[in-house]
Design an enzyme around this catalytic site. Structure first.
Site, PDB file in Angstrom:
ATOM      1  N   ASP A 166      93.685  57.971  24.983  1.00 19.41           N
ATOM      2  CA  ASP A 166      93.755  56.976  23.913  1.00 19.41           C
ATOM      3  C   ASP A 166      92.606  57.193  22.933  1.00 19.41           C
ATOM      4  O   ASP A 166      92.797  57.242  21.719  1.00 19.41           O
ATOM      5  CB  ASP A 166      93.693  55.564  24.517  1.00 19.41           C
ATOM      6  CG  ASP A 166      93.694  54.490  23.448  1.00 19.41           C
ATOM      7  OD1 ASP A 166      94.497  54.609  22.501  1.00 19.41           O
ATOM      8  OD2 ASP A 166      92.877  53.555  23.551  1.00 19.41           O
ATOM      9  N   TYR A 200      95.065  51.130  32.497  1.00 21.60           N
ATOM     10  CA  TYR A 200      96.103  50.385  31.779  1.00 21.60           C
ATOM     11  C   TYR A 200      97.001  49.611  32.745  1.00 21.60           C
ATOM     12  O   TYR A 200      97.519  48.548  32.389  1.00 21.60           O
ATOM     13  CB  TYR A 200      96.970  51.338  30.953  1.00 21.60           C
ATOM     14  CG  TYR A 200      96.387  51.677  29.612  1.00 21.60           C
ATOM     15  CD1 TYR A 200      95.262  52.491  29.514  1.00 21.60           C
ATOM     16  CD2 TYR A 200      96.948  51.186  28.436  1.00 21.60           C
ATOM     17  CE1 TYR A 200      94.723  52.807  28.281  1.00 21.60           C
ATOM     18  CE2 TYR A 200      96.414  51.503  27.202  1.00 21.60           C
ATOM     19  CZ  TYR A 200      95.308  52.313  27.126  1.00 21.60           C
ATOM     20  OH  TYR A 200      94.781  52.616  25.902  1.00 21.60           O
ATOM     21  N   ASP A 239      82.876  63.217  27.676  1.00 20.84           N
ATOM     22  CA  ASP A 239      81.837  63.082  26.641  1.00 20.84           C
ATOM     23  C   ASP A 239      81.639  64.416  25.920  1.00 20.84           C
ATOM     24  O   ASP A 239      81.527  64.469  24.690  1.00 20.84           O
ATOM     25  CB  ASP A 239      80.523  62.530  27.217  1.00 20.84           C
ATOM     26  CG  ASP A 239      80.083  63.220  28.494  1.00 20.84           C
ATOM     27  OD1 ASP A 239      80.843  64.046  29.044  1.00 20.84           O
ATOM     28  OD2 ASP A 239      78.958  62.931  28.959  1.00 20.84           O
ATOM     29  N   ASP A 244      92.591  59.295  18.936  1.00 22.58           N
ATOM     30  CA  ASP A 244      92.158  58.655  17.690  1.00 22.58           C
ATOM     31  C   ASP A 244      91.076  59.497  17.029  1.00 22.58           C
ATOM     32  O   ASP A 244      91.068  59.688  15.808  1.00 22.58           O
ATOM     33  CB  ASP A 244      91.624  57.233  17.958  1.00 22.58           C
ATOM     34  CG  ASP A 244      92.658  56.173  17.639  1.00 22.58           C
ATOM     35  OD1 ASP A 244      93.868  56.470  17.747  1.00 22.58           O
ATOM     36  OD2 ASP A 244      92.264  55.036  17.291  1.00 22.58           O
ATOM     37  N   LYS A 255      86.222  62.714  33.840  1.00 27.71           N
ATOM     38  CA  LYS A 255      84.820  62.318  33.993  1.00 27.71           C
ATOM     39  C   LYS A 255      84.469  62.479  35.477  1.00 27.71           C
ATOM     40  O   LYS A 255      84.085  61.522  36.174  1.00 27.71           O
ATOM     41  CB  LYS A 255      84.646  60.878  33.488  1.00 27.71           C
ATOM     42  CG  LYS A 255      83.208  60.384  33.444  1.00 27.71           C
ATOM     43  CD  LYS A 255      82.359  61.026  32.354  1.00 27.71           C
ATOM     44  CE  LYS A 255      80.917  60.517  32.417  1.00 27.71           C
ATOM     45  NZ  LYS A 255      80.012  61.272  31.521  1.00 27.71           N
TER      46      LYS A 255
HETATM   47  C1  IPM Z   1      97.996  53.766  21.347  1.00 25.62           C
HETATM   48  C2  IPM Z   1      97.529  52.360  21.158  1.00 25.62           C
HETATM   49  C3  IPM Z   1      97.929  51.531  22.369  1.00 25.62           C
HETATM   50  C4  IPM Z   1      97.223  52.112  23.576  1.00 25.62           C
HETATM   51  C5  IPM Z   1      97.644  50.021  22.250  1.00 25.62           C
HETATM   52  C6  IPM Z   1      98.332  49.435  21.023  1.00 25.62           C
HETATM   53  C7  IPM Z   1      98.029  49.276  23.489  1.00 25.62           C
HETATM   54  O1  IPM Z   1      96.159  52.331  20.929  1.00 25.62           O
HETATM   55  O2  IPM Z   1      99.206  53.971  21.511  1.00 25.62           O
HETATM   56  O3  IPM Z   1      97.162  54.670  21.322  1.00 25.62           O
HETATM   57  O4  IPM Z   1      96.067  51.788  23.855  1.00 25.62           O
HETATM   58  O5  IPM Z   1      97.849  52.921  24.268  1.00 25.62           O
HETATM   59 MG    MG Z   2      95.268  54.224  20.701  1.00 26.62          MG
END
Ligand code: IPM
Ligand code: MG
Length: 364
Positions: free
Chosen positions: A248, A142, A224, A252, A192
């Site tokens: 990240d 990032y 993984d 999700d 990893k």
């Molecule tokens: C999160 C989001 C952000 C990230 C994006 C919007 C830059 O996906 O907070 O998880 O990748 O950190």
């Molecule tokens: Mg995210």
């Protein structure tokens, strides 16, 4: 006299609707428990691009730094989503994380038993899941340099740099072990290390920190395999510590265990004071949801649970935080559902009504 100053950054999409409920909740907590919160508000993300041509202004970052906490809504939307655009709403979020030094992103993923059937996974797999992800937030690809696109011998190429130094890893590891002690006493570190040098450093540093916490159970997992085990045996995870990019993606994935993305809060913290509190930014996981923006049907619970985390980590008000969490859980247990939570045919209520239902259930 103000006890706590809070900068509210509603952002785009449903951000303004849900942060308004977060503010109302904090005001109610203030009245009930005798605290004074002073709120100020500014724009960020697409709203700031439209008004000022940049995703966040330096004075907004300065105001955030001078506050006790930032309540953040969401940024982004189709209007600003062209990846080739020189300014993008996410830049506002990334600038806040990095400029405020918010290196620890706490993302709790807890399955509410009354909502377990909303998940795409079987109830028997997800029942009892209670994971705290700690995602490193200010390093990795990032922010690693170089990060650029270039033309070499007439061919376009691009480079991102996966960078970690030992201090960045060690502080996340310490936080993970400490928070595990207050929970079920287990840490899983995800990397990893079979391929990446930065992950081999991550693993080495975590293993150096580990002996300071002999009472905490520990395992290393490759990312993984972690992605797989999160679906196969999610109950086995307690605290997960991982890098920015892997965190990240995995958070999700993990959010889908609950089937209720609209209920997941997050806290981004920097170095905490000795009493365990510090500046933090609190943000619902769900994003700006432009498709339902302005309709008054967004689920305010993630933001209200963000307010609980804000009370806990930036104000040191644990009792108040638990009062909010209990009230939200009670609203769900009483069958109240915004459209994202409602089963087909089930009665759904709007943002305001859900928020009011939580306020009605606040004990104290
Ligand atoms: C999160 C989001 C952000 C990230 C994006 C919007 C830059 O996906 O907070 O998880 O990748 O950190
Ligand atoms: Mg995210």
């Amino acid at each position: 006299m103000t006890d706590y100053t809070i900068l509210v950054l509603p952002g785009d999409g449903i951000g303004p609707e849900v942060t308004a409920e977060g503010v109302r909740l904090l005001e109610a907590i203030g009245r009930r428990f005798g605290h004074r919160f002073a709120f100020s508000e500014d724009i960020v993300g697409g709203a700031s691009i439209d008004a000022h041509g940049i995703a966040i202004r330096p004075q907004t970052i300065a105001a955030a730094r001078a506050s006790d906490a930032v309540l953040f809504g969401a940024v982004g939307g189709p209007r600003w989503s062209d990846p080739a655009a020189p300014v993008r709403p996410e830049q506002g979020l990334l600038a806040l994380r990095s400029e405020l030094g918010l290196w620890a992103n706490l993302r709790p993923v807890k399955v509410d038993p009354t909502l377990a059937d909303a998940s795409t996974l079987k109830r028997e797999v997800i029942e009892g899941v209670d994971i705290l992800f700690i995602r490193e937030l200010t390093s990795d690809v990032y922010f690693g340099k170089p990060q650029e696109r270039r033309v070499v011998r007439g061919r376009r190429e691009a480079i991102d740099t996966m960078y970690y130094n030992e201090d960045e890893v060690a502080r996340v590891a310490h936080l993970g072990f400490k928070l595990a002690r207050e929970r079920r006493g287990k840490v899983t570190s995800v990397d990893k290390a079979n391929v990446l040098e930065s992950s081999r450093l991550w693993r080495a540093v975590v293993s150096e920190v580990r002996p300071e916490y002999p009472d905490v159970q520990f395992e290393n997992l490759l990312v993984d395999a972690a992605a797989m085990h999160l679906l196969r045996r999610p109950r086995d995870f307690d605290v997960v510590i991982t890098t920015n990019l892997f965190g990240d993606i995995l958070t999700d994935e993990a959010s889908m265990l609950t089937g209720s993305l609209g209920m997941l809060p997050s806290a981004s913290l920097g170095q905490l004071r000795a009493d365990g509190t510090g500046l933090g930014m609190y943000e619902p996981i769900h994003g700006s949801a432009p498709d339902i923006a302005g309709q008054g049907i967004a689920n305010p619970l993630a933001t209200m649970l963000c307010a609980a985390m804000l009370l806990r980590y930036s104000c040191g008000l644990e009792r108040e935080a638990q009062a909010v969490e209990a009230a939200a859980a009670r609203a769900i247990a009483d069958g109240l559902r915004t459209p994202d939570l409602a089963a087909p045919g089930e009665h759904a209520i709007g943002t305001r009504e859900m928020a009011e239902s939580v306020l009605d259930r606040l004990a104290g």
